[in-house]
Write a protein that holds these residues in place. Structure first.
Motif, PDB file in Angstrom:
ATOM      1  N   THR A  92       0.852  -1.193   0.000  1.00  0.00           N
ATOM      2  CA  THR A  92       0.000   0.000   0.000  1.00  0.00           C
ATOM      3  C   THR A  92       0.887   1.242   0.000  1.00  0.00           C
ATOM      4  OG1 THR A  92      -0.177  -0.006   2.428  1.00  0.00           O
ATOM      5  CG2 THR A  92      -1.879  -1.171   1.196  1.00  0.00           C
ATOM      6  N   ALA A  93       0.399   2.299  -0.633  1.00  0.00           N
ATOM      7  CA  ALA A  93       1.192   3.519  -0.765  1.00  0.00           C
ATOM      8  C   ALA A  93       0.292   4.734  -0.887  1.00  0.00           C
ATOM      9  CB  ALA A  93       2.096   3.424  -1.987  1.00  0.00           C
ATOM     10  N   THR A  94       0.888   5.892  -0.629  1.00  0.00           N
ATOM     11  CA  THR A  94       0.241   7.180  -0.842  1.00  0.00           C
ATOM     12  C   THR A  94       1.195   7.991  -1.712  1.00  0.00           C
ATOM     13  OG1 THR A  94      -0.717   6.994   1.367  1.00  0.00           O
ATOM     14  CG2 THR A  94      -0.856   9.147   0.319  1.00  0.00           C
ATOM     15  N   PRO A  95       1.161   7.768  -3.025  1.00  0.00           N
ATOM     16  CA  PRO A  95       2.171   8.339  -3.912  1.00  0.00           C
ATOM     17  C   PRO A  95       2.201   9.853  -3.994  1.00  0.00           C
ATOM     18  CG  PRO A  95       0.655   6.899  -5.108  1.00  0.00           C
ATOM     19  CD  PRO A  95       0.217   6.932  -3.699  1.00  0.00           C
ATOM     20  N   SER A  96       1.091  10.532  -3.760  1.00  0.00           N
ATOM     21  CA  SER A  96       1.100  11.983  -3.942  1.00  0.00           C
ATOM     22  C   SER A  96       1.294  12.748  -2.636  1.00  0.00           C
ATOM     23  CB  SER A  96      -0.209  12.432  -4.607  1.00  0.00           C
ATOM     24  OG  SER A  96      -1.300  12.122  -3.773  1.00  0.00           O
ATOM     25  N   SER A  97       1.533  12.051  -1.544  1.00  0.00           N
ATOM     26  CA  SER A  97       1.761  12.763  -0.284  1.00  0.00           C
ATOM     27  C   SER A  97       3.227  13.147  -0.164  1.00  0.00           C
ATOM     28  CB  SER A  97       1.333  11.897   0.903  1.00  0.00           C
ATOM     29  OG  SER A  97       2.225  10.824   1.064  1.00  0.00           O
ATOM     30  N   GLY A  98       3.506  14.015   0.773  1.00  0.00           N
ATOM     31  CA  GLY A  98       4.879  14.431   1.002  1.00  0.00           C
ATOM     32  C   GLY A  98       5.482  13.693   2.189  1.00  0.00           C
ATOM     33  N   GLY A  99       6.757  13.882   2.406  1.00  0.00           N
ATOM     34  CA  GLY A  99       7.416  13.292   3.566  1.00  0.00           C
ATOM     35  C   GLY A  99       7.658  11.803   3.411  1.00  0.00           C
ATOM     36  N   THR A 100       7.685  11.098   4.563  1.00  0.00           N
ATOM     37  CA  THR A 100       8.033   9.684   4.563  1.00  0.00           C
ATOM     38  C   THR A 100       6.955   8.809   3.936  1.00  0.00           C
ATOM     39  OG1 THR A 100       7.109   9.413   6.756  1.00  0.00           O
ATOM     40  CG2 THR A 100       9.462   9.907   6.627  1.00  0.00           C
ATOM     41  N   ALA A 101       5.734   9.303   3.824  1.00  0.00           N
ATOM     42  CA  ALA A 101       4.653   8.505   3.233  1.00  0.00           C
ATOM     43  C   ALA A 101       4.562   8.691   1.722  1.00  0.00           C
ATOM     44  CB  ALA A 101       3.324   8.867   3.882  1.00  0.00           C
ATOM     45  N   ALA A 102       5.611   9.280   1.107  1.00  0.00           N
ATOM     46  CA  ALA A 102       5.555   9.565  -0.323  1.00  0.00           C
ATOM     47  C   ALA A 102       5.433   8.311  -1.169  1.00  0.00           C
ATOM     48  CB  ALA A 102       6.789  10.362  -0.746  1.00  0.00           C
ATOM     49  N   VAL A 103       5.902   7.192  -0.674  1.00  0.00           N
ATOM     50  CA  VAL A 103       5.769   5.960  -1.443  1.00  0.00           C
ATOM     51  C   VAL A 103       5.010   4.955  -0.597  1.00  0.00           C
ATOM     52  CG1 VAL A 103       6.976   4.130  -2.673  1.00  0.00           C
ATOM     53  CG2 VAL A 103       7.871   6.440  -2.738  1.00  0.00           C
ATOM     54  N   ASP A 104       5.708   4.151   0.171  1.00  0.00           N
ATOM     55  CA  ASP A 104       5.033   3.149   0.994  1.00  0.00           C
ATOM     56  C   ASP A 104       4.408   3.797   2.216  1.00  0.00           C
ATOM     57  OD1 ASP A 104       5.865   1.150  -0.714  1.00  0.00           O
ATOM     58  OD2 ASP A 104       7.683   0.734   0.419  1.00  0.00           O
ATOM     59  N   SER A 105       3.183   3.398   2.522  1.00  0.00           N
ATOM     60  CA  SER A 105       2.527   3.865   3.738  1.00  0.00           C
ATOM     61  C   SER A 105       1.548   2.797   4.205  1.00  0.00           C
ATOM     62  CB  SER A 105       1.810   5.203   3.520  1.00  0.00           C
ATOM     63  OG  SER A 105       0.812   5.083   2.534  1.00  0.00           O
ATOM     64  N   ASP A 106       1.427   2.667   5.518  1.00  0.00           N
ATOM     65  CA  ASP A 106       0.478   1.725   6.094  1.00  0.00           C
ATOM     66  C   ASP A 106      -0.921   2.243   5.836  1.00  0.00           C
ATOM     67  OD1 ASP A 106       2.620   0.278   7.055  1.00  0.00           O
ATOM     68  OD2 ASP A 106       2.468   1.049   9.094  1.00  0.00           O
TER      69      ASP A 106
END
Length: 140
Positions: free
Chosen positions: A117-131
């Motif tokens: 799972t990912a949040t590709p358009s967010s900034g910071g550490t969640a820019a790619v993989d995110s829970d």
């Protein structure tokens, strides 16, 4: 014997009598019975929290969260030839957004799914993989 079969046999006999060739066709004037095919069945599904906890499911024998936005899910039945479907959702909680989200569902082996799972358009550490909370479905 019905009329169409009699006519076909007569034409074949006439062609053989005068030295012609006989064409064979699988076409028939009789109704064709369609072969029954099994309807697709959902063999496994799971609703999973971002921390890897299974909220609900069927046909799931285990889950392993092994990194940010990375999960392995073990099923009780085989996955070969099945459709693997996944979606990001909030599961009744807050969306960790911002931006769009994505999910990748793949087959690791006969009974294991890999989820990313990912949040590709967010900034910071969640820019790619995110829970992210997600749901998966296996249809065979």
């Amino acid at each position: 014997m019905n009329v169409s079969k009699k006519l076909a046999l007569g034409a074949a006999a006439m062609a053989l009598t005068i030295g012609g060739a006989v064409a064979v066709s699988s076409a028939s004037a009789e109704p064709h019975q369609a072969q029954a095919q099994a309807a697709p069945v959902t063999t496994a599904w799971a609703k999973v929290a971002a921390n890897g906890q299974i909220i609900g499911g069927q046909g799931i024998t285990g889950i392993s969260k092994f990194g940010i936005g990375r999960y392995n899910i073990t099923t009780s039945s085989g996955l070969n030839g099945c459709a693997l479907l996944g979606t990001i959702n909030t599961n009744g909680g807050n969306d960790p957004g911002p931006g769009s989200s994505s999910i990748l569902v793949g087959q690791v082996n006969e009974n294991t799914l890999f989820i990313r799972t990912a949040t590709p358009s967010s900034g910071g550490t969640a820019a790619v993989d995110s829970d992210r909370p997600f749901s998966i479905t296996v249809v065979c």
